[in-house]
Design a protein around this motif. Structure first.
Motif, PDB file in Angstrom:
ATOM      1  N   PRO A 230       0.815  -1.210   0.000  1.00 49.17           N
ATOM      2  CA  PRO A 230       0.000   0.000   0.000  1.00 49.17           C
ATOM      3  C   PRO A 230       0.851   1.265   0.000  1.00 49.17           C
ATOM      4  CG  PRO A 230      -0.180  -1.172   2.101  1.00 49.17           C
ATOM      5  CD  PRO A 230       0.661  -2.007   1.199  1.00 49.17           C
ATOM      6  N   GLY A 231       0.330   2.306  -0.615  1.00 51.25           N
ATOM      7  CA  GLY A 231       0.992   3.606  -0.629  1.00 51.25           C
ATOM      8  C   GLY A 231       0.535   4.417   0.554  1.00 51.25           C
ATOM      9  N   PRO A 232       1.021   5.600   0.728  1.00 50.59           N
ATOM     10  CA  PRO A 232       2.000   6.233  -0.159  1.00 50.59           C
ATOM     11  C   PRO A 232       3.393   5.635   0.015  1.00 50.59           C
ATOM     12  CG  PRO A 232       1.492   7.704   1.667  1.00 50.59           C
ATOM     13  CD  PRO A 232       0.580   6.500   1.793  1.00 50.59           C
ATOM     14  N   TRP A 233       4.174   5.747  -1.048  1.00 49.40           N
ATOM     15  CA  TRP A 233       5.560   5.296  -1.021  1.00 49.40           C
ATOM     16  C   TRP A 233       6.454   6.517  -0.937  1.00 49.40           C
ATOM     17  CZ3 TRP A 233       5.498   1.487  -5.786  1.00 49.40           C
ATOM     18  CH2 TRP A 233       4.669   0.399  -5.485  1.00 49.40           C
ATOM     19  N   ASN A 234       7.613   6.354  -0.294  1.00 46.84           N
ATOM     20  CA  ASN A 234       8.547   7.470  -0.161  1.00 46.84           C
ATOM     21  C   ASN A 234       9.975   6.963  -0.217  1.00 46.84           C
ATOM     22  OD1 ASN A 234       9.610   6.903   2.619  1.00 46.84           O
ATOM     23  ND2 ASN A 234       7.446   7.041   3.096  1.00 46.84           N
TER      24      ASN A 234
ATOM     25  N   ALA B  80       5.485   7.555  -7.120  1.00 45.69           N
ATOM     26  CA  ALA B  80       4.181   8.009  -7.600  1.00 45.69           C
ATOM     27  C   ALA B  80       3.314   6.859  -8.107  1.00 45.69           C
ATOM     28  CB  ALA B  80       4.355   9.042  -8.707  1.00 45.69           C
ATOM     29  N   ALA B  81       3.855   5.661  -8.218  1.00 45.71           N
ATOM     30  CA  ALA B  81       3.118   4.534  -8.793  1.00 45.71           C
ATOM     31  C   ALA B  81       1.755   4.302  -8.140  1.00 45.71           C
ATOM     32  CB  ALA B  81       3.969   3.263  -8.757  1.00 45.71           C
ATOM     33  N   PRO B  82       1.627   4.321  -6.806  1.00 43.37           N
ATOM     34  CA  PRO B  82       0.292   4.116  -6.230  1.00 43.37           C
ATOM     35  C   PRO B  82      -0.697   5.206  -6.646  1.00 43.37           C
ATOM     36  CG  PRO B  82       1.967   3.737  -4.563  1.00 43.37           C
ATOM     37  CD  PRO B  82       2.661   4.344  -5.755  1.00 43.37           C
TER      38      PRO B  82
ATOM     39  N   ARG C 211      -3.713  14.812 -14.183  1.00 43.80           N
ATOM     40  CA  ARG C 211      -2.644  15.815 -14.014  1.00 43.80           C
ATOM     41  C   ARG C 211      -2.031  15.766 -12.615  1.00 43.80           C
ATOM     42  NH1 ARG C 211      -6.361  19.637 -16.842  1.00 43.80           N
ATOM     43  NH2 ARG C 211      -5.659  19.636 -18.991  1.00 43.80           N
ATOM     44  N   ALA C 212      -2.859  15.565 -11.604  1.00 40.23           N
ATOM     45  CA  ALA C 212      -2.345  15.511 -10.229  1.00 40.23           C
ATOM     46  C   ALA C 212      -1.388  14.334 -10.067  1.00 40.23           C
ATOM     47  CB  ALA C 212      -3.500  15.397  -9.240  1.00 40.23           C
ATOM     48  N   ALA C 213      -1.737  13.182 -10.624  1.00 41.56           N
ATOM     49  CA  ALA C 213      -0.857  12.018 -10.529  1.00 41.56           C
ATOM     50  C   ALA C 213       0.420  12.241 -11.326  1.00 41.56           C
ATOM     51  CB  ALA C 213      -1.586  10.770 -11.013  1.00 41.56           C
ATOM     52  N   LEU C 214       0.302  12.845 -12.501  1.00 41.67           N
ATOM     53  CA  LEU C 214       1.492  13.121 -13.323  1.00 41.67           C
ATOM     54  C   LEU C 214       2.415  14.134 -12.645  1.00 41.67           C
ATOM     55  CD1 LEU C 214      -0.084  13.225 -16.868  1.00 41.67           C
ATOM     56  CD2 LEU C 214       1.608  11.589 -16.026  1.00 41.67           C
ATOM     57  N   ARG C 215       1.850  15.152 -12.003  1.00 35.60           N
ATOM     58  CA  ARG C 215       2.694  16.137 -11.294  1.00 35.60           C
ATOM     59  C   ARG C 215       3.566  15.441 -10.259  1.00 35.60           C
ATOM     60  NH1 ARG C 215      -1.841  19.514 -11.769  1.00 35.60           N
ATOM     61  NH2 ARG C 215      -2.619  18.882  -9.735  1.00 35.60           N
ATOM     62  N   LYS C 216       2.973  14.514  -9.525  1.00 36.83           N
ATOM     63  CA  LYS C 216       3.758  13.794  -8.517  1.00 36.83           C
ATOM     64  C   LYS C 216       4.851  12.964  -9.173  1.00 36.83           C
ATOM     65  CE  LYS C 216       3.633  10.925  -4.473  1.00 36.83           C
ATOM     66  NZ  LYS C 216       2.848  10.287  -3.441  1.00 36.83           N
TER      67      LYS C 216
ATOM     68  N   GLY D 296       7.657  15.237 -10.431  1.00 40.19           N
ATOM     69  CA  GLY D 296       8.367  16.062  -9.469  1.00 40.19           C
ATOM     70  C   GLY D 296       7.718  17.376  -9.124  1.00 40.19           C
ATOM     71  N   GLY D 297       6.515  17.619  -9.619  1.00 40.72           N
ATOM     72  CA  GLY D 297       5.796  18.842  -9.269  1.00 40.72           C
ATOM     73  C   GLY D 297       4.972  18.631  -8.022  1.00 40.72           C
ATOM     74  N   ALA D 298       4.379  19.678  -7.537  1.00 43.33           N
ATOM     75  CA  ALA D 298       3.531  19.568  -6.358  1.00 43.33           C
ATOM     76  C   ALA D 298       2.250  18.833  -6.720  1.00 43.33           C
ATOM     77  CB  ALA D 298       3.191  20.958  -5.821  1.00 43.33           C
ATOM     78  N   ALA D 299       1.845  17.912  -5.875  1.00 41.93           N
ATOM     79  CA  ALA D 299       0.634  17.104  -6.134  1.00 41.93           C
ATOM     80  C   ALA D 299      -0.621  17.827  -5.845  1.00 41.93           C
ATOM     81  CB  ALA D 299       0.665  15.837  -5.287  1.00 41.93           C
TER      82      ALA D 299
END
Length: 99
Positions: free
Chosen positions: A6-10, A53-55, A88-93, A96-99
């Motif tokens: 499970p995410g989130p992953w870091n 960002a995969a999850p 877009r929110a998932a792609l930003r993460k 490297g952009g802000a989610a």
């Protein structure tokens, strides 16, 4: 959906050998180890962003595919805009952009 860690992953840890370790906030299990061999720091960081960002990417695609939150209450154009923002929110993460 398949079972995955499970995410989130870091990326909060590094090994004594200098590898970056991707961890789950929800599980004590390491998700993966990122090798630094023959890679620039820029490429390593991009790989880490994509992996962590995969999850979020999976969840965004699942929501879009299922049509969640888009149950006839919106026009087609509004629905498309909402799907685009989820993606877009998932792609930003991942990029490297802000989610």
């Amino acid at each position: 959906m398949d079972k995955h860690t499970p995410g989130p992953w870091n990326n909060l840890r590094s090994s004594s050998a200098g590898y970056d370790i991707i961890c789950s906030d929800a599980s004590p299990v390491d998700v993966c180890v990122v090798s630094k061999r023959d890679k620039s720091r820029e490429e390593i960081d991009a790989n880490i962003r994509l992996i962590t960002a995969a999850p979020d990417l999976l969840a965004a695609l699942a929501r879009i595919a299922a049509g969640q939150e888009m149950t006839g209450q919106f026009t087609h154009a509004e629905t498309v805009l909402r799907y685009q923002e989820i993606a877009r929110a998932a792609l930003r993460k991942a990029q490297g952009g802000a989610a």
